[in-house]
Motif scaffolding. Structure first.
Motif, PDB file in Angstrom:
ATOM      1  N   LEU A   1       0.838  -1.208   0.000  1.00 21.41           N
ATOM      2  CA  LEU A   1       0.000   0.000   0.000  1.00 21.41           C
ATOM      3  C   LEU A   1       0.875   1.263   0.000  1.00 21.41           C
ATOM      4  O   LEU A   1       0.557   2.257  -0.662  1.00 21.41           O
ATOM      5  N   ILE A   2       1.964   1.201   0.732  1.00 22.37           N
ATOM      6  CA  ILE A   2       2.866   2.364   0.759  1.00 22.37           C
ATOM      7  C   ILE A   2       3.511   2.550  -0.612  1.00 22.37           C
ATOM      8  O   ILE A   2       3.673   3.678  -1.100  1.00 22.37           O
ATOM      9  N   GLU A   3       3.811   1.433  -1.243  1.00 25.80           N
ATOM     10  CA  GLU A   3       4.349   1.531  -2.611  1.00 25.80           C
ATOM     11  C   GLU A   3       3.321   2.176  -3.548  1.00 25.80           C
ATOM     12  O   GLU A   3       3.657   2.997  -4.405  1.00 25.80           O
ATOM     13  N   LEU A   4       2.068   1.822  -3.317  1.00 29.91           N
ATOM     14  CA  LEU A   4       0.992   2.420  -4.128  1.00 29.91           C
ATOM     15  C   LEU A   4       0.956   3.935  -3.903  1.00 29.91           C
ATOM     16  O   LEU A   4       0.842   4.721  -4.854  1.00 29.91           O
ATOM     17  N   ALA A   5       1.062   4.335  -2.631  1.00 30.98           N
ATOM     18  CA  ALA A   5       1.050   5.774  -2.313  1.00 30.98           C
ATOM     19  C   ALA A   5       2.219   6.479  -3.001  1.00 30.98           C
ATOM     20  O   ALA A   5       2.069   7.604  -3.507  1.00 30.98           O
ATOM     21  N   CYS A   6       3.355   5.796  -3.032  1.00 31.30           N
ATOM     22  CA  CYS A   6       4.529   6.409  -3.682  1.00 31.30           C
ATOM     23  C   CYS A   6       4.304   6.506  -5.186  1.00 31.30           C
ATOM     24  O   CYS A   6       4.648   7.513  -5.812  1.00 31.30           O
ATOM     25  N   SER A   7       3.676   5.474  -5.783  1.00 32.89           N
ATOM     26  CA  SER A   7       3.382   5.538  -7.227  1.00 32.89           C
ATOM     27  C   SER A   7       2.485   6.717  -7.544  1.00 32.89           C
ATOM     28  O   SER A   7       2.556   7.283  -8.633  1.00 32.89           O
ATOM     29  N   ALA A   8       1.607   7.038  -6.606  1.00 32.15           N
ATOM     30  CA  ALA A   8       0.680   8.164  -6.832  1.00 32.15           C
ATOM     31  C   ALA A   8       1.324   9.494  -6.462  1.00 32.15           C
ATOM     32  O   ALA A   8       0.661  10.526  -6.492  1.00 32.15           O
ATOM     33  N   ASP A   9       2.586   9.456  -6.091  1.00 30.14           N
ATOM     34  CA  ASP A   9       3.331  10.654  -5.677  1.00 30.14           C
ATOM     35  C   ASP A   9       2.627  11.380  -4.526  1.00 30.14           C
ATOM     36  O   ASP A   9       2.457  12.606  -4.541  1.00 30.14           O
ATOM     37  N   LEU A  10       2.233  10.597  -3.530  1.00 30.18           N
ATOM     38  CA  LEU A  10       1.541  11.211  -2.389  1.00 30.18           C
ATOM     39  C   LEU A  10       2.386  12.320  -1.763  1.00 30.18           C
ATOM     40  O   LEU A  10       1.861  13.409  -1.473  1.00 30.18           O
ATOM     41  N   SER A  11       3.686  12.077  -1.578  1.00 29.23           N
ATOM     42  CA  SER A  11       4.522  13.123  -0.960  1.00 29.23           C
ATOM     43  C   SER A  11       4.471  14.403  -1.772  1.00 29.23           C
ATOM     44  O   SER A  11       4.384  15.513  -1.222  1.00 29.23           O
ATOM     45  N   GLY A  12       4.533  14.256  -3.091  1.00 31.10           N
ATOM     46  CA  GLY A  12       4.507  15.419  -3.969  1.00 31.10           C
ATOM     47  C   GLY A  12       3.212  16.204  -3.804  1.00 31.10           C
ATOM     48  O   GLY A  12       3.213  17.431  -3.693  1.00 31.10           O
ATOM     49  N   TRP A  13       2.086  15.471  -3.755  1.00 27.60           N
ATOM     50  CA  TRP A  13       0.785  16.152  -3.609  1.00 27.60           C
ATOM     51  C   TRP A  13       0.652  16.797  -2.238  1.00 27.60           C
ATOM     52  O   TRP A  13       0.045  17.866  -2.096  1.00 27.60           O
ATOM     53  N   MET A  14       1.214  16.158  -1.216  1.00 27.43           N
ATOM     54  CA  MET A  14       1.194  16.757   0.132  1.00 27.43           C
ATOM     55  C   MET A  14       1.931  18.091   0.101  1.00 27.43           C
ATOM     56  O   MET A  14       1.478  19.093   0.651  1.00 27.43           O
ATOM     57  N   HIS A  15       3.066  18.070  -0.573  1.00 33.39           N
ATOM     58  CA  HIS A  15       3.864  19.294  -0.652  1.00 33.39           C
ATOM     59  C   HIS A  15       3.113  20.380  -1.424  1.00 33.39           C
ATOM     60  O   HIS A  15       3.073  21.547  -1.024  1.00 33.39           O
ATOM     61  N   LYS A  16       2.476  19.967  -2.533  1.00 38.80           N
ATOM     62  CA  LYS A  16       1.734  20.949  -3.339  1.00 38.80           C
ATOM     63  C   LYS A  16       0.611  21.574  -2.508  1.00 38.80           C
ATOM     64  O   LYS A  16       0.394  22.791  -2.552  1.00 38.80           O
ATOM     65  N   MET A  17      -0.104  20.729  -1.775  1.00 36.23           N
ATOM     66  CA  MET A  17      -1.213  21.271  -0.964  1.00 36.23           C
ATOM     67  C   MET A  17      -0.666  22.262   0.049  1.00 36.23           C
ATOM     68  O   MET A  17      -1.139  23.401   0.153  1.00 36.23           O
ATOM     69  N   ARG A  18       0.337  21.821   0.787  1.00 34.51           N
ATOM     70  CA  ARG A  18       0.854  22.636   1.884  1.00 34.51           C
ATOM     71  C   ARG A  18       1.421  23.971   1.397  1.00 34.51           C
ATOM     72  O   ARG A  18       1.329  24.989   2.072  1.00 34.51           O
ATOM     73  N   SER A  19       2.009  23.950   0.209  1.00 37.26           N
ATOM     74  CA  SER A  19       2.700  25.169  -0.231  1.00 37.26           C
ATOM     75  C   SER A  19       1.802  26.100  -1.038  1.00 37.26           C
ATOM     76  O   SER A  19       2.255  27.112  -1.543  1.00 37.26           O
ATOM     77  N   GLY A  20       0.516  25.750  -1.174  1.00 36.59           N
ATOM     78  CA  GLY A  20      -0.409  26.689  -1.805  1.00 36.59           C
ATOM     79  C   GLY A  20      -0.524  26.556  -3.311  1.00 36.59           C
ATOM     80  O   GLY A  20      -1.052  27.453  -3.969  1.00 36.59           O
ATOM     81  N   GLU A  21      -0.051  25.413  -3.851  1.00 34.27           N
ATOM     82  CA  GLU A  21      -0.247  25.206  -5.290  1.00 34.27           C
ATOM     83  C   GLU A  21      -1.740  25.009  -5.572  1.00 34.27           C
ATOM     84  O   GLU A  21      -2.459  24.486  -4.709  1.00 34.27           O
ATOM     85  N   LYS A  22      -2.174  25.381  -6.749  1.00 34.68           N
ATOM     86  CA  LYS A  22      -3.619  25.323  -7.029  1.00 34.68           C
ATOM     87  C   LYS A  22      -4.031  23.898  -7.412  1.00 34.68           C
ATOM     88  O   LYS A  22      -4.311  23.609  -8.577  1.00 34.68           O
ATOM     89  N   ILE A  23      -4.095  23.040  -6.403  1.00 33.01           N
ATOM     90  CA  ILE A  23      -4.397  21.626  -6.684  1.00 33.01           C
ATOM     91  C   ILE A  23      -5.898  21.382  -6.864  1.00 33.01           C
ATOM     92  O   ILE A  23      -6.295  20.312  -7.282  1.00 33.01           O
TER      93      ILE A  23
END
Ligand code: F6P
Length: 553
Positions: A67-89
């Motif tokens: 499941l963690i591998e799945l999260a990594c495939s979906a670039d969860l960390s990247g999306w977390m960063h985008k949300m936190r930094s104010g990107e227009k997600i």
């Protein structure tokens, strides 16, 4: 249609998870516990007075790894960063998603930019304005037009402008300050009428809470409340002391007759169902006061920090999101029950329904492509132990797989006899029974003294298959801080699932269509013009017209 940047169900790990589900689906949690006496230690996490036990799930370390591998495939960390930094997600609405910024402490060094502007100072300016207003009501400094102290606050709003504030106000009742807070959401006149029966115009402040200030239910209820207020002998000039608004549309609130000074701003990058942390929480601020509201924000911020900075294997919202997704996607389990063993949290399932189902109840990905797998759990639930006497039969012996969250405060605000220990014992017993079940042999053994024919009849009825998954969340106490942790934790869980499914969790186009049709039908209910709907809708409108007239004559 745009091209998706990735299709999660075409990844190798997606297929591996399906395969893993097929090869592990007959494992029984009873056996998993018997095989590993350390299972609880390995599959529980404590954080700031909250303990998450996720060991009673149909998972192994391999499941979590995949499941963690799945999260990594979906670039969860990247999306977390985008949300936190104010990107227009929130792509379809071209908006940032910054409810986490609302929870940043005032002295933070963090800067969050939207369209090149750091929004943190604005957040605190609006927060301080709203808290000061709430304080002025509770301290008897803001008086009504006739000089009365304000005793009641009526929040008029719906969806996110009601559910979150109402749930938090109920949950934090032990922290109530001077004013009583009431909620009017439904356009059913009974809701407003029953609240107006309880309050006096001279000592009441109405909060018109609507991010868009276009929601018809809220506007009609607000107009009706204003008419009622004026009927009590007040003048239009008195409205300023009795009506305030929370909105991101200050101009529309002004058109309604609320002076800009009486409007508390809500930023367009805060979604309705994520807005209790913003000025939409004004009713909560009135109910619990400034210091407690700040503790609530601090709880939310604490879990934000945990979410953004903890490896996935120890990350509470990530694990909850992944485990929920495991059942939803790989077990095809459609629903998820939330059972708070706390009377104050009785509206939590309703709040989570909006949070989760409005966020992830979608079959189109964020780029407009149709998803060919199911998403979004049906969230439901009710306070324990009442629910045990209502729907637990189906959880224990029904044929469906329904994962549950049990939420259990360790300490109660109410020192009433033995109640709290009994309540908590019930919660823990349910999780054990759901996990263990009861075998036929055990059922026979229990009925050892019974006559054999009756025993043969009864024993199969007493079999519990068990293997029903649950998470248990033990909270130190339902304090503002712990409630903040809990709510923000669920927000992030929903985000995790949305990211993996490829959904934009922050728009809600699905609620628009019904609103448009309701506008069309509403005048038709009281005229006689020919109808051009389908035969069912025509028939229902005709029947309504006929019987409505009968009642009116
Ligand atoms: O039901 C749809 C919705 O837009 C929700 O997302 C929102 O929380 C609610 O209506 C109320 O909207 P508003 O705060 O703009 O009145």
């Amino acid at each position: 249609m745009n091209t998706a940047d990735y299709a999660i169900n075409h990844t190798a790990v997606w297929a591996q998870l399906h395969q893993h589900q097929r090869s592990t689906r007959f494992l029984h949690m009873r056996d998993l516990f018997a095989q590993d006496p350390q299972r609880f230690e390995k599959m529980s996490i404590s954080f700031n007075g909250l303990l998450l036990d996720y060991s009673k799930n149909r998972i192994t370390e391999d499941t979590l790894r995949l499941l963690i591998e799945l999260a990594c495939s979906a670039d969860l960390s990247g999306w977390m960063h985008k949300m936190r930094s104010g990107e227009k997600i929130n792509i379809s609405e071209n908006r940032a998603v910054l409810h986490t910024a609302l929870r940043l402490p005032e002295n933070t060094a963090a800067k969050v930019y939207v369209d090149g502007r750091n929004v943190v100072p604005e957040i605190h300016r609006e927060l301080n304005r709203a808290l000061a207003f709430a304080q002025s009501l509770n301290e008897g400094k803001h008086l009504g037009a006739r000089g009365d102290c304000i005793r009641d606050v009526v929040n008029i709003g719906i969806g996110g402008s009601d559910l979150g504030p109402q749930m938090v106000t109920l949950a934090l009742k032990p922290y109530q300050q001077k004013v009583n807070v009431h909620f009017v959401a439904n356009i059913d006149g009974a809701n407003l009428a029953q609240v107006l029966e309880k309050v006096f115009a001279e000592s009441t402040v109405f909060i018109v809470a609507s991010k868009s200030f276009t929601t018809p239910e809220t506007l009609l209820n607000a107009k009706t409340a204003r008419a009622w207020f004026l009927q009590q002998g007040f003048q239009a000039a008195d409205i300023a002391r009795h009506f305030v608004a929370v909105s991101s549309a200050v101009d529309k609130a002004a058109d309604f007759g609320i002076a800009p000074d009486n409007v508390f701003a809500l930023f367009d990058w805060v979604g309705g169902r994520y807005s209790v942390w913003s000025s939409i929480g004004l009713a909560v601020m009135c109910a619990i006061g400034a210091a407690n509201f700040r503790d609530f924000l601090a709880g939310g911020h604490a879990i934000d920090e945990h979410f953004f900075n903890t490896p996935f294997r120890r990350n509470i919202p990530v694990l909850l999101g992944l485990i929920g997704l495991w059942y939803n996607t790989f077990y095809a389990s459609a629903s998820h029950a939330v059972i708070p063993y706390d009377h104050g949290l009785r509206r939590l399932p309703a709040h989570l329904q909006q949070l989760d189902m409005e966020s992830n109840g979608k079959q189109t990905d964020r780029y407009g492509n149709r998803l060919d797998f199911d998403t979004g759990a049906v969230i439901w639930g009710e306070e324990g132990v009442n629910s045990q006497h209502a729907f637990f039969q189906l959880l224990h012996q029904g044929s469906r797989l329904i994962p549950c969250d049990f939420i259990v405060p360790i300490n109660s605000h109410y020192d009433v006899g033995e109640q709290h220990r009994v309540l908590a014992a019930n919660a823990l017993a349910q999780t054990e029974a759901l996990m263990r079940g009861k075998t036929l042999a055990e059922a026979y053994a229990e009925l050892a003294d019974m006559n054999p024919r009756r025993r043969d009849l009864l024993a199969p009825q007493k079999v519990f298959p068990g293997n029903q998954p649950s998470n248990t969340l033990l909270l130190d106490k339902v304090t503002p801080f712990h409630l903040g942790i809990l709510l923000a934790m669920y927000e992030h869980k929903v985000f995790v699932q949305g990211v993996i499914w490829g959904i934009n969790s922050f728009d809600q186009w699905g609620v628009e269509y019904g609103k448009v049709l309701a506008k069309r039908i509403e005048p038709q209910l009281s005229d006689t013009a020919a109808l051009a709907h389908d035969s069912s809708t025509n028939g229902l409108i005709a029947y309504f017209r006929e019987h409505q007239r009968e009642r009116n004559t």
